[in-house]
Motif scaffolding. Sequence first.
Motif, PDB file in Angstrom:
ATOM      1  N   GLY A   1      23.564  42.587 -44.106  1.00 25.57           N
ATOM      2  CA  GLY A   1      24.361  41.068 -44.091  1.00 25.57           C
ATOM      3  C   GLY A   1      24.552  40.796 -42.932  1.00 25.57           C
ATOM      4  O   GLY A   1      24.347  39.588 -42.672  1.00 25.57           O
ATOM      5  N   LEU A   2      25.008  41.559 -41.934  1.00 28.36           N
ATOM      6  CA  LEU A   2      25.380  41.031 -40.620  1.00 28.36           C
ATOM      7  C   LEU A   2      24.136  40.494 -39.914  1.00 28.36           C
ATOM      8  O   LEU A   2      24.389  39.317 -39.365  1.00 28.36           O
ATOM      9  N   THR A   3      23.043  40.969 -39.876  1.00 32.90           N
ATOM     10  CA  THR A   3      21.980  40.694 -39.131  1.00 32.90           C
ATOM     11  C   THR A   3      21.364  39.467 -39.947  1.00 32.90           C
ATOM     12  O   THR A   3      20.858  38.511 -39.015  1.00 32.90           O
ATOM     13  N   THR A   4      21.479  39.427 -41.100  1.00 30.09           N
ATOM     14  CA  THR A   4      20.850  38.355 -41.702  1.00 30.09           C
ATOM     15  C   THR A   4      21.572  36.912 -41.316  1.00 30.09           C
ATOM     16  O   THR A   4      20.947  35.986 -41.248  1.00 30.09           O
ATOM     17  N   ALA A   5      23.181  37.214 -41.469  1.00 33.92           N
ATOM     18  CA  ALA A   5      23.876  36.010 -40.746  1.00 33.92           C
ATOM     19  C   ALA A   5      23.820  35.651 -39.252  1.00 33.92           C
ATOM     20  O   ALA A   5      23.682  34.555 -38.996  1.00 33.92           O
ATOM     21  N   MET A   6      23.499  36.762 -38.622  1.00 35.32           N
ATOM     22  CA  MET A   6      23.787  36.449 -36.951  1.00 35.32           C
ATOM     23  C   MET A   6      22.452  36.058 -36.057  1.00 35.32           C
ATOM     24  O   MET A   6      22.196  35.321 -35.370  1.00 35.32           O
ATOM     25  N   LEU A   7      21.154  36.465 -36.933  1.00 33.29           N
ATOM     26  CA  LEU A   7      19.899  36.165 -36.265  1.00 33.29           C
ATOM     27  C   LEU A   7      19.609  34.620 -36.275  1.00 33.29           C
ATOM     28  O   LEU A   7      19.331  34.244 -34.994  1.00 33.29           O
ATOM     29  N   PRO A   8      20.053  33.852 -37.306  1.00 32.66           N
ATOM     30  CA  PRO A   8      19.715  32.492 -36.920  1.00 32.66           C
ATOM     31  C   PRO A   8      20.562  31.803 -35.781  1.00 32.66           C
ATOM     32  O   PRO A   8      20.293  30.899 -35.202  1.00 32.66           O
TER      33      PRO A   8
ATOM     34  N   SER B   1      28.061  32.536 -44.241  1.00 32.60           N
ATOM     35  CA  SER B   1      27.100  31.806 -45.063  1.00 32.60           C
ATOM     36  C   SER B   1      25.671  32.344 -44.838  1.00 32.60           C
ATOM     37  O   SER B   1      25.465  33.334 -43.890  1.00 32.60           O
ATOM     38  N   ILE B   2      24.645  31.777 -45.281  1.00 36.34           N
ATOM     39  CA  ILE B   2      23.214  31.807 -45.111  1.00 36.34           C
ATOM     40  C   ILE B   2      22.766  30.644 -44.513  1.00 36.34           C
ATOM     41  O   ILE B   2      23.070  29.596 -44.562  1.00 36.34           O
ATOM     42  N   ASP B   3      21.474  30.767 -44.132  1.00 34.54           N
ATOM     43  CA  ASP B   3      20.624  29.446 -43.703  1.00 34.54           C
ATOM     44  C   ASP B   3      19.836  29.059 -44.993  1.00 34.54           C
ATOM     45  O   ASP B   3      18.844  29.620 -45.494  1.00 34.54           O
ATOM     46  N   ALA B   4      20.648  28.271 -45.806  1.00 35.55           N
ATOM     47  CA  ALA B   4      20.147  27.903 -47.238  1.00 35.55           C
ATOM     48  C   ALA B   4      18.799  27.185 -47.229  1.00 35.55           C
ATOM     49  O   ALA B   4      18.054  27.648 -48.080  1.00 35.55           O
TER      50      ALA B   4
END
Length: 526
Positions: free
Chosen positions: A75-82, A287-290
């Motif tokens: 979850g962390l890398t999903t959020a931080m990468l963008p 959140s995410i890059d929806a």
Amino acid sequence: MSRSEHIGTNGLPLAPGLGDVPAAPAKALGSRERLVELIRERFAGRRLVVVSNRAPVLHVRGEGGRLATLQPASGLTTAMLPIVEACGGTWVAHGGGTADFDVTDARGGLGWPPERPAFRLRRVRLAPDVERGYYYGLANEALWPLCHVAYVPPVFRHRDWAHYREANRAFADAVLDELGDGPGVVFVNDYHFALLPRMLRRARPDLLVAHFWHIPWPNRQVWGLLPWAEEFLDGLLGSDLLGFHVQGHCGHFLDTVDRALEARVEHEYHRATRGGHATFVRPFPISIDARAFTALARARPFEAAFPGVAARTDGRLVLLGVDRLDYTKGIPHRLQMFETLLERHPDFRGRATLVQVGAPTRSVLPRYAALAREVAALVAGINTRFGTPGWRPVLYLDEHHDRDALAALYRRADACLVTSLHDGMNLVAKEYVAARAGLPGTLLLSKFTGAARELLEASLINPYDVEGSAEVLAAALRLPDAARAEGMRRMLSRLERHDVYNWARRLFRSLDEVAWRREALGFPGT
Ligand code: ADQ
């Protein structure tokens, strides 16, 4: 578009207006651009360094010694990468891939992505016993169960504590090396680095340091079980800004500090002051890059990504679970809930398939290995009890998948089941909403997730109450498609407004306020 996307759960074609939400027109200034603008304007001249244990990419040697890359499920890398892609700077992370240091410069860094580097990735080398003690031991056998309160007792080993300090020191050295003498903003992530803010502050009082804690913070009685409770609190209070997903965790943290440490806690200002230094404690729901996730989900047909699953589920309802194989995610509870659904609502037999994707994680730890065995046994039990020659009730995919394949699977799913026993936020719930993009859907969501505070149209459950949850699921699946689409659309619209860039912008805006305050008070280096 696949057949299932035109057909509602009642088997009828979707009414006009229940289909896909058209791609949103590009706004004048999107949330990504607004974040970049804020960072350029307010933090100009300071180098941005992001720290996390897990790196966004690992290098490994595949067959015949061929170099390959892996994107871990996190979850962390999903959020931080963008965020890091948008803002640039340096990302300091553990170099855990077998070939990680074959591709780096002498300091352990490389530009990423290689074809058009958006940021520098600095890898930190840890000796195997330090990694074991710091990551598997203290972080994941002590802090993870302590903070989640999922009835798995934490394990405290003094050797792990020594390794945790050593690893924090190694990361602090890497951050300081990357910064040189220049001004900097350091964004530290998660429970692996509670001591890092204090280490950085001692070395460089002028740095601006934010720390985001991605998991829950327990109440002070539970935190008090930790033999090094004070050292952790002191470490975190080296930061200027400390973020949690929800207000409740901020309150728990301040309350813990108030009782355990020599510090002044002012709840009305959301801050704790120790040794003259103030740390502001605020909620920032991640959140995410929806929009990007919606686009990803539309890009690849499900039938191409998962031909085997597509063949077995054609014309059926797909109920989906996506998790790292972690005991906090309530996977056994979910399987028992599905079994109860089939038992009590026979009309779902032969009609619904549970597709459970479980990425192996921390598998060297006995508790995780036991969970993997338990899940496999439950799946086998349900399939033996209810399966027929033409229908396997549970399809269990116990491996990591690429994000585009996963996105296609979410998009196909008529329902997503999030049954965490406790979760800081839970991004899976948000990814499902983004992937369906307004198509009818059922989001069954544990009320013990941070996401449950935002995704108000979801069907909330208490996963410990297996029978009650099965009834909520049955009722939610029977709702008319118009209602199932309306709820998904509302959640999507909120998610698009509050995406991951917006999360980071709020956090950096708060950090900017802190910088102004420090300047007004004549704090060093401002
Ligand atoms: P996690 O506990 O990792 O995150 P979550 O937020 O649900 O939990 O994120 C999991 C991520 O991994 C998602 O992006 C998901 O798509 C991906 N994933 C899961 N299974 C996968 C598989 N089989 N293959 C590939 N990818 C997979 C921690 C906290 C959460 C918090 C996040 C962010 O525990 O509460 O939401 O950090 O702060």
